[in-house]
Design a protein around this motif. Structure first.
Motif, PDB file in Angstrom:
ATOM      1  N   GLU A   1       0.812  -1.227  -0.055  1.00  0.00           N
ATOM      2  CA  GLU A   1       0.115  -0.007  -0.140  1.00  0.00           C
ATOM      3  C   GLU A   1       1.058   1.260  -0.022  1.00  0.00           C
ATOM      4  O   GLU A   1       0.341   2.276  -0.679  1.00  0.00           O
ATOM      5  CB  GLU A   1      -1.221  -0.108   1.357  1.00  0.00           C
ATOM      6  CG  GLU A   1      -2.235  -0.740   1.004  1.00  0.00           C
ATOM      7  CD  GLU A   1      -3.080  -1.412   2.288  1.00  0.00           C
ATOM      8  OE1 GLU A   1      -2.247  -2.032   3.111  1.00  0.00           O
ATOM      9  OE2 GLU A   1      -3.847  -0.499   2.314  1.00  0.00           O
ATOM     10  N   TYR A   2       2.313   1.336   0.663  1.00  0.00           N
ATOM     11  CA  TYR A   2       2.784   2.401   0.780  1.00  0.00           C
ATOM     12  C   TYR A   2       3.518   2.726  -0.586  1.00  0.00           C
ATOM     13  O   TYR A   2       3.987   3.872  -0.857  1.00  0.00           O
ATOM     14  CB  TYR A   2       3.871   2.452   1.981  1.00  0.00           C
ATOM     15  CG  TYR A   2       5.205   1.807   1.432  1.00  0.00           C
ATOM     16  CD1 TYR A   2       6.258   2.336   1.082  1.00  0.00           C
ATOM     17  CD2 TYR A   2       5.416   0.420   2.013  1.00  0.00           C
ATOM     18  CE1 TYR A   2       7.279   1.769   0.663  1.00  0.00           C
ATOM     19  CE2 TYR A   2       6.465  -0.153   1.882  1.00  0.00           C
ATOM     20  CZ  TYR A   2       7.498   0.584   1.254  1.00  0.00           C
ATOM     21  OH  TYR A   2       8.640  -0.183   0.749  1.00  0.00           O
ATOM     22  N   LYS A   3       3.506   1.923  -1.382  1.00  0.00           N
ATOM     23  CA  LYS A   3       4.194   1.879  -2.651  1.00  0.00           C
ATOM     24  C   LYS A   3       3.119   2.451  -3.785  1.00  0.00           C
ATOM     25  O   LYS A   3       3.469   3.172  -5.027  1.00  0.00           O
ATOM     26  CB  LYS A   3       4.836   0.635  -3.122  1.00  0.00           C
ATOM     27  CG  LYS A   3       6.094   0.185  -2.493  1.00  0.00           C
ATOM     28  CD  LYS A   3       6.442  -1.208  -3.173  1.00  0.00           C
ATOM     29  CE  LYS A   3       7.714  -1.711  -1.944  1.00  0.00           C
ATOM     30  NZ  LYS A   3       8.981  -1.037  -2.228  1.00  0.00           N
ATOM     31  N   ARG A   4       1.947   2.405  -3.290  1.00  0.00           N
ATOM     32  CA  ARG A   4       0.755   3.293  -4.103  1.00  0.00           C
ATOM     33  C   ARG A   4       0.574   2.686  -5.575  1.00  0.00           C
ATOM     34  O   ARG A   4       0.279   3.609  -6.244  1.00  0.00           O
ATOM     35  CB  ARG A   4       0.726   4.629  -3.841  1.00  0.00           C
ATOM     36  CG  ARG A   4       0.982   5.247  -2.432  1.00  0.00           C
ATOM     37  CD  ARG A   4       0.673   6.658  -2.431  1.00  0.00           C
ATOM     38  NE  ARG A   4       1.468   7.484  -2.930  1.00  0.00           N
ATOM     39  CZ  ARG A   4       1.557   8.766  -2.618  1.00  0.00           C
ATOM     40  NH1 ARG A   4       0.521   9.325  -2.085  1.00  0.00           N
ATOM     41  NH2 ARG A   4       2.575   9.507  -3.173  1.00  0.00           N
TER      42      ARG A   4
ATOM     43  N   LEU B   1      -2.499   4.491  -6.448  1.00  0.00           N
ATOM     44  CA  LEU B   1      -2.715   5.668  -7.460  1.00  0.00           C
ATOM     45  C   LEU B   1      -2.157   5.654  -8.882  1.00  0.00           C
ATOM     46  O   LEU B   1      -2.877   6.309  -9.473  1.00  0.00           O
ATOM     47  CB  LEU B   1      -1.128   6.445  -6.704  1.00  0.00           C
ATOM     48  CG  LEU B   1      -1.084   7.990  -6.960  1.00  0.00           C
ATOM     49  CD1 LEU B   1      -2.502   8.705  -6.880  1.00  0.00           C
ATOM     50  CD2 LEU B   1       0.085   8.530  -6.237  1.00  0.00           C
TER      51      LEU B   1
ATOM     52  N   SER C   1       5.818   6.290  -3.969  1.00  0.00           N
ATOM     53  CA  SER C   1       5.543   5.861  -2.561  1.00  0.00           C
ATOM     54  C   SER C   1       5.101   7.038  -1.885  1.00  0.00           C
ATOM     55  O   SER C   1       5.647   8.383  -2.100  1.00  0.00           O
ATOM     56  CB  SER C   1       7.084   5.410  -1.994  1.00  0.00           C
ATOM     57  OG  SER C   1       7.819   5.941  -2.033  1.00  0.00           O
ATOM     58  N   THR C   2       4.348   6.988  -0.725  1.00  0.00           N
ATOM     59  CA  THR C   2       4.068   7.952   0.208  1.00  0.00           C
ATOM     60  C   THR C   2       5.401   8.411   0.819  1.00  0.00           C
ATOM     61  O   THR C   2       6.107   7.907   1.316  1.00  0.00           O
ATOM     62  CB  THR C   2       2.928   7.739   1.208  1.00  0.00           C
ATOM     63  OG1 THR C   2       2.159   6.890   0.672  1.00  0.00           O
ATOM     64  CG2 THR C   2       2.460   8.996   2.254  1.00  0.00           C
TER      65      THR C   2
ATOM     66  N   ASP D   1      -7.751   7.211   4.412  1.00  0.00           N
ATOM     67  CA  ASP D   1      -6.534   7.088   3.361  1.00  0.00           C
ATOM     68  C   ASP D   1      -4.897   7.164   4.144  1.00  0.00           C
ATOM     69  O   ASP D   1      -4.500   8.591   3.568  1.00  0.00           O
ATOM     70  CB  ASP D   1      -6.750   8.354   2.258  1.00  0.00           C
ATOM     71  CG  ASP D   1      -5.976   8.248   1.177  1.00  0.00           C
ATOM     72  OD1 ASP D   1      -5.122   7.215   1.200  1.00  0.00           O
ATOM     73  OD2 ASP D   1      -6.006   9.335   0.429  1.00  0.00           O
TER      74      ASP D   1
ATOM     75  N   PHE E   1      -2.298   6.380   3.483  1.00  0.00           N
ATOM     76  CA  PHE E   1      -0.972   6.345   2.584  1.00  0.00           C
ATOM     77  C   PHE E   1      -1.434   7.615   1.443  1.00  0.00           C
ATOM     78  O   PHE E   1      -0.541   7.896   0.643  1.00  0.00           O
ATOM     79  CB  PHE E   1      -0.937   5.212   1.701  1.00  0.00           C
ATOM     80  CG  PHE E   1      -0.819   3.870   2.414  1.00  0.00           C
ATOM     81  CD1 PHE E   1       0.486   3.789   3.059  1.00  0.00           C
ATOM     82  CD2 PHE E   1      -1.706   3.162   3.012  1.00  0.00           C
ATOM     83  CE1 PHE E   1       0.906   2.805   4.045  1.00  0.00           C
ATOM     84  CE2 PHE E   1      -1.596   2.047   3.719  1.00  0.00           C
ATOM     85  CZ  PHE E   1      -0.186   2.052   4.249  1.00  0.00           C
TER      86      PHE E   1
ATOM     87  N   VAL F   1      -3.169   8.576  -0.831  1.00  0.00           N
ATOM     88  CA  VAL F   1      -3.431   8.404  -2.236  1.00  0.00           C
ATOM     89  C   VAL F   1      -4.349   9.396  -2.867  1.00  0.00           C
ATOM     90  O   VAL F   1      -3.887  10.258  -3.885  1.00  0.00           O
ATOM     91  CB  VAL F   1      -4.256   7.036  -2.501  1.00  0.00           C
ATOM     92  CG1 VAL F   1      -4.618   6.824  -4.119  1.00  0.00           C
ATOM     93  CG2 VAL F   1      -3.157   5.738  -2.249  1.00  0.00           C
TER      94      VAL F   1
END
Ligand code: 26Q
Length: 824
Positions: A558-561, A564, A653-654, A757, A759, A761
């Protein structure tokens, strides 16, 4: 006719050809008519291995004779990939081998493609270890890798109906021609039991670990061929063997079967690589793996040291031990135990030696990824180590400045034991305390380490934390993976860049050369054709070579998104459908990456990408201007095909969450333009390539931090105010991509709305789309695009892992190159 052992070392085409035929018959046991492609791979690998062995022994002997200080890289992961091309290329006999195979009517590509990909790692951390091995050998540094010879590497990913399904990765099924089994290099590793106190010969309190179970660690060595073939280092991987203590002499069947069962269980230790790359899983077997390989490695290191020494005073001058994350951090307690219990050193001396020997690399700040093992488990499995950890902790906390200041919050942060809830051993704190240097893997990450997880340690030891920005080996990631571009580069600036990547800066001026730009484009096009064929083979999808190859390849997180990126994909799809008369720049969105098997959200995002692909790819109204592909089973071998073909590198990423990234470096080196956040090494990539040659978007790490500190934000408001985002989310929510299960993506929508949300996105969506648009517009100007692509390639010299390893060597390890003497 040459004598046999000369023939075995000869690098000319004829000798290679004769060696192949000899190996095929006498080792593989087939004739040319019956041989399969895999037989030929084994044949060629064995013949190439012959060309390595003498130099390998020369290297090892030189280290021994010079009693050189060695560096030991302890890592639970080595993601080395295939070795045939690597060995041939580093030995400089690629063409000779190709010709020899040609004369036998064989295709080199077929032979190369028959090698399994050694996937003894999850992702960045494991691949970094492999790049470091290459860089150490290529620079003549006495470096050893120590790890586990997993029988099963990282699972093979397949898709069933768009869902990820895991299959066992049986890379050893047909044997491994690169490894040398060392059945005589065998160390006992203990588990369980209890600690007995006694008085030693001078009446001092001492301890022994008794009634334990034993497993043996057996060594397998793989030669690590440095560039030019002068230095050949060793990767030593441990395999678990049952001891012969298992008593099979029982009189009833039940007891016999139990003994056999025990034997099988103890060999499970080296069975499988854990596929979790960012969430700590707290499994007992994982902890045992960590101790198993760490203990065997330390015993081996001490044995080697004792060949030349009688006291341990010099250990830190002869051995540097680098901990690749906290996975081998139990080694701090293990070295203390070995020095005190087995070699009779006093605590203070042992601690001084331990700290001077170890250094620790941190790869993550994510709290859920920090290893913390339950005290109850540690004391059951390693009772003596638990005692030692308590002792280290007590001595440290007594002396700490926080104690003097009466600052209890700081004391509890510094403690090796997390006392909240079920008590746990914080492996990061243990690694920090037991090391003389602790490093982060990018400038930003290192600063954040000082401000967050290790803030209190940093106050206590202000000189301990240091930055070592990651790097990648230019041998594998440019020379081998991208022959088209490599040859072009060498034709203009010579071959010096291969071992001194800084020299690639000489290409910068070529960005203004129209002929060079044309040739640069031709190389990229060739790589895109190769990837298109691979995509067709793997997914059945036809993609346009002239489209933008927009690539996001990395573990699914999820953090690598990746989410998005899909949301932008859906928004772009809508725009194309709404404006069919516009002449769109065609785009191919390419995804690849595995999700941890238990990470449901990550698997759901994979399914979403595959569902979006199904709709978009078959919608005639976008006129093939948009294609989405998810390539299965991303691994080193796939990366070598995908990365050279990329136009755009997605590093989104975030901010504050990706420690460094290394795919970002590989893609930029191969001439992709980055769309990225100011996270990890992206920050330093921008410094090197210049802000005009990278598409930066989104919140900064500081802004992310502030936003979260001030109670977050309201994603619903952001969504309501962005029609493109709202429409994309509504489509996903109402089943436009999942008509068979309209509620499938509720968990994703939930996370982006009520879930807050986490992270960001939605917060970064608008700016991300702006960056994407800018990239698409630039792509229309092919000369300008190419100019920037060339500047990217030319600016990546600093990201060579040779530079990284040299920084470690001079600032942490104090090791120096040794020139092996090859006297035949
Ligand atoms: C821990 C405990 C139990 C089971 C598994 C694990 C585990 C295994 C692997 C935890 C983490 C990993 C891998 C982490 C990793 O790959 N980190 C990446 O390291 C790269 C090299 O420094 C960085 O570039 C990436 O930013 C970072 O995510």
């Amino acid at each position: 006719y040459k004598s046999r052992d000369i023939e075995r070392r000869s690098l000319d085409v004829d000798s290679l050809k004769r060696s192949f035929l000899e190996w095929l018959v006498y080792s593989v046991g087939k004739d040319a008519r019956a041989a399969t492609r895999r037989d030929w791979f084994h044949t060629v690998a064995l013949a190439v291995r012959d060309r390595v062995v003498d130099r390998w022994m020369d290297t090892t002997r030189s280290y021994y004779h010079e009693d050189a200080k060695r560096v030991y890289y302890l890592s639970l992961e080595f993601l080395i990939g295939r070795l045939l091309t690597n060995s041939l290329s580093n030995l400089g006999i690629m063409d000779e081998c190709r010709q020899a195979l040609d004369r036998l009517g064989l295709s080199m590509d077929d032979v190369v493609d028959s090698e399994p990909d050694a996937a003894l790692g999850n992702g960045g951390l494991g691949r970094l270890a492999a790049c470091f091995l290459d860089s150490m050998a290529s620079q003549g540094l006495p470096g050893y890798g120590y790890g586990i010879r997993y029988e099963f590497g990282l699972f093979e990913q397949r898709f069933e109906n768009g869902w990820q399904v895991e299959h066992p990765e049986q890379w050893l099924q047909f044997g491994n021609p690169w490894e040398f089994a060392r059945p005589e290099v065998l160390y006992p590793v203990q588990f369980y039991g209890r600690v007995e106190e006694f008085r030693d010969s001078v009446g001092e309190r001492a301890y022994r670990w008794v009634d334990s179970e034993r497993v043996l660690a057996m060594a397998y060595d793989t030669p690590v061929v440095g560039y030019g073939g002068d230095t050949i280092n060793t990767l030593r991987l441990w395999s678990a063997r049952a001891t012969s203590d298992f008593n099979f002499g029982h009189f009833n069947e039940g007891a016999y079967m139990k003994a056999v069962e025990q034997k099988i269980l103890s060999e499970n230790l080296s069975r499988v690589l854990y596929p979790n790359d960012a969430t700590e899983i707290g499994k007992e077997l994982r902890f045992k793996q960590e101790y198993f390989f760490t203990s065997a490695s330390l015993q081996d290191i001490l044995r080697r040291y004792l060949q030349h020494h009688t006291s341990f005073d010099n250990l830190p001058n002869k051995a540097a031990i680098q901990l690749n994350d906290t996975h081998p951090a139990i080694g701090i307690a293990e070295l203390m135990r070995l020095l005190i219990d087995q070699h009779g050193l006093r605590w203070e001396k042992a601690w001084e030696i331990t700290q001077a020997t170890f250094a620790y690399t941190n790869h993550t700040l994510l709290p859920e990824a920090l290893e913390a093992w339950p005290v109850r488990m540690v004391e059951r499995i390693l009772p003596r180590h638990m005692q030692i950890i308590y002792e280290i902790n007590a001595k440290f906390l007594t002396r700490s400045k926080a104690k003097a200041a009466g600052d209890n919050a700081r004391l509890s942060h510094l403690s090796l034991i997390d006392e909240r809830g079920d008590r746990r051993v914080r492996m990061g704190n243990l690694a920090f305390l037991g090391s003389h240097k602790v490093n982060g893997v990018s400038a930003l990450h290192t600063e954040l380490m000082k401000e967050t997880v290790f803030a209190d340690f940093h106050a206590e030891f202000p000189d301990r934390i240091t930055n070592k920005t990651n790097g990648i080996t230019p041998r594998r990631w440019l020379k081998q993976a991208n022959p088209a571009l490599s040859e072009l580069i060498s034709s203009r600036i010579g071959e010096g860049w291969i071992s001194d990547l800084g020299q690639i800066a000489a290409l910068k001026e070529k960005a203004d050369d129209v002929v060079f730009r044309e040739e640069f484009r031709r190389a990229k096009r060739k790589n895109k054709k190769r990837l298109a064929a691979y995509i067709a083979r793997q997914t059945g999808e036809e993609v346009q070579i002239d489209s933008i190859f927009d690539v996001q390849v990395k573990r699914m997180h999820e953090y690598k998104r990746q989410l998005l990126n899909v949301l932008h994909t859906v928004a772009l799809y809508n725009e194309m459908r709404d404006n069919p008369t516009v002449s769109w720049v065609p785009v191919t969105k390419i995804f690849a990456g595995k999700a941890a098997p238990s990470y449901h959200m990550a698997k759901l995002i994979i399914k979403l990408i595959n569902d979006v692909a199904k709709v978009v790819n078959h919608d005639p109204s976008v006129h093939d201007n948009l294609k989405v592909v998810y390539l299965p089973n991303y691994n080193v071998t796939a990366a070598e095909i995908i990365i050279p073909a990329a136009d755009i590198s997605e590093q989104i990423s975030t901010a504050g969450m990706e420690a460094s990234g290394t795919g970002n470096m590989k893609l930029a080196l191969n001439g992709a333009l980055t769309i990225g956040t100011l996270d990890g090494a992206n920050v330093e990539i921008r410094e090197q390539v210049g802000a005009d040659n990278i598409f930066i978007f989104g919140l900064t790490a500081e802004e992310v931090n502030d936003l979260r500190a001030n109670g977050g934000f309201n994603p619903r408001e952001v969504i309501a105010s962005n029609p493109a985002l709202k429409r994309a989310l509504d489509m996903i929510a109402t089943g436009a991509f999942s008509p068979d299960d309209r509620n499938r993506y509720q968990p994703i929508l939930q996370a982006l709305t009520d879930g807050g949300d986490h992270f960001l996105v939605t917060a970064d969506f608008a700016d991300y789309c702006r960056a994407q648009d800018a990239a698409m517009q630039l792509y229309r100007d092919s000369e300008e695009w190419t100019r920037k692509a060339i500047i990217n390639t030319a600016s990546m010299g600093w990201f060579s892992s040779d530079r990284t390893v040299n920084e470690y060597a001079t600032e942490i390890w104090d090791v120096h190159p040794v020139k092996p003497t090859h006297d035949g």
